[in-house]
Enzyme design. Structure first.
Site, PDB file in Angstrom:
ATOM      1  CG  HIS A  48      -3.850  -0.582  -6.850  1.00  0.00           C
ATOM      2  ND1 HIS A  48      -4.200   0.037  -5.674  1.00  0.00           N
ATOM      3  CD2 HIS A  48      -3.933  -1.912  -6.585  1.00  0.00           C
ATOM      4  CE1 HIS A  48      -4.476  -0.859  -4.754  1.00  0.00           C
ATOM      5  NE2 HIS A  48      -4.322  -2.064  -5.280  1.00  0.00           N
ATOM      6  NE  ARG A 107      -4.336  -1.335   0.231  1.00  0.00           N
ATOM      7  CZ  ARG A 107      -4.556  -2.339  -0.629  1.00  0.00           C
ATOM      8  NH1 ARG A 107      -3.700  -2.601  -1.593  1.00  0.00           N
ATOM      9  NH2 ARG A 107      -5.666  -3.059  -0.543  1.00  0.00           N
TER      10      ARG A 107
END
Ligand code: NDP
Ligand code: OXD
Length: 310
Positions: free
Chosen positions: A273, A225
């Site tokens: 992502h 993350r």
């Protein structure tokens, strides 16, 4: 019991999962957020994120299913104790993460950044080639994804380290845990890969101090993350030459702002992502299997420890 579900997410995925779930559990009642006739009857919610008032609107929810592997975006500490939180465990996710990290490690290990910059200058210059056993890859996080990535890199001959919260044993991988374990591991790393969940403890973990503990010339890959990295510290370490390359798939704010320096930094590679994307076909199967287990009173796969945050 017939399960009463609300799905919140893209329509195509919802239609696919509805069909899969109804095939497996025909008495399931499937609703699409926010069109729910009697919110008080809802047993479970399937979502990536939820608004703050969710558990007031749906007071009898007993389970929340994340559509992905991570759960930080659902703020586990905000979910009442009585509600189970389930993350996605799916071999397709694991395979995608293995190929993402492998391709990123190879990009660094086989000098593709360097040859890309030489290409811009039409420069024909060969450099020595290191062998996998001369390269140490250290994985932060030895969970579903980290373990699989570590084992694959080890099977290809890389020297692999892995760091987790609790002590672990993994064939072909040198394992570390705790703060001292982290420092010891970082000091002996060529390529650092984050596959950690985002929690209070992992936020900002890759900062000026941890980067300084890495040997000069080390590189960083982040598919965990974005908030695990202090961006200014990474950029400073890249600019000073201490860190050679960064391959980043996740960011504090997504999509990454057009003005962000990562976009233009010559030694940073950005992906949007995509390291591992929830697939409608396989993830729908995993959801149906878990609902069946729930209906039969068995533990579900991927139940999250909400206190721990992953
Ligand atoms: P898991 O929950 O299975 O594993 C998490 C690992 O991190 C465990 O080994 C755990 O240690 C370790 N860990 C957690 N907190 C700490 C800490 N404070 N110190 C040291 N180790 C810690 O997660 P997954 O492997 O399934 O996924 C990891 C993350 O990858 C997800 O949470 C998500 O954020 C990210 N992800 C990113 C994707 C992308 O496309 N970029 C796609 C999918 C996931 P222990 O084993 O001791 O508990
Ligand atoms: C996930 C992700 O957690 O896509 O599944 O990041």
């Amino acid at each position: 019991m017939a399960i009463n579900l609300v799905y919140k997410g893209p329509q195509t995925r919802g239609e696919c999962w509805q069909e899969t779930v109804i095939n497996a559990l025909p008495d399931t009642k499937w609703h699409t957020w926010p069109h729910v006739p009697v919110p008080e009857q809802v047993d479970a919610i399937i979502a990536w994120t939820l608004p703050d008032n969710t558990f007031e609107t749906y007071p009898n929810v007993k389970a929340v299913f994340s559509v992905g592997a991570g759960v930080d975006q659902l703020q586990p500490d905000r979910i009442p104790d009585t509600i189970k939180l389930i993350r996605l465990i799916d071999p397709s996710l694991t395979l995608q993460m293995q190929t993402y990290v492998l391709s990123s490690v190879m990009m660094i290990h086989r000098d593709h950044f360097l040859y890309q910059s030489q290409k811009a200058q039409r420069c024909w210059q060969q450099h020595n080639v290191a062998l996998p056993h001369e390269c140490t890859v250290s994985i932060l996080g030895l969970g579903e994804l980290g373990k699989a990535v570590a084992s694959q890199l080890s099977s290809l001959g890389f020297r692999v380290n892995g760091w987790s919260r609790s002590a672990k044993q993994l064939d072909g991988v040198s394992t570390f845990h705790g703060q001292q374990g982290l420092s010891d591991m970082l000091a002996n790393t060529h390529i650092l890969v984050s596959l950690l969940p985002l929690t209070e403890e992992t936020k900002g973990l890759i900062n000026a101090d941890t980067l300084a503990t890495l040997p000069k010339g080390a590189s960083v890959i982040n598919a965990g993350r974005g908030e695990q990295i202090v961006d200014d510290d990474l950029l400073a370490a890249l600019d000073s030459g201490h860190i050679q390359y960064a391959i980043l798939d996740v960011f504090k704010h997504e999509p990454l702002a057009e003005s962000h320096p990562y976009w233009t930094h010559p030694r940073v590679h950005v992906t949007p992502h995509i390291a591992s994307i929830t697939r409608n076909d396989t993830a729908g199967q995993r959801l149906a299997e878990n609902l069946l287990r729930w209906q039969q009173g068995q533990p579900m796969i991927g139940e999250v420890n909400k206190q721990r945050g992953y």
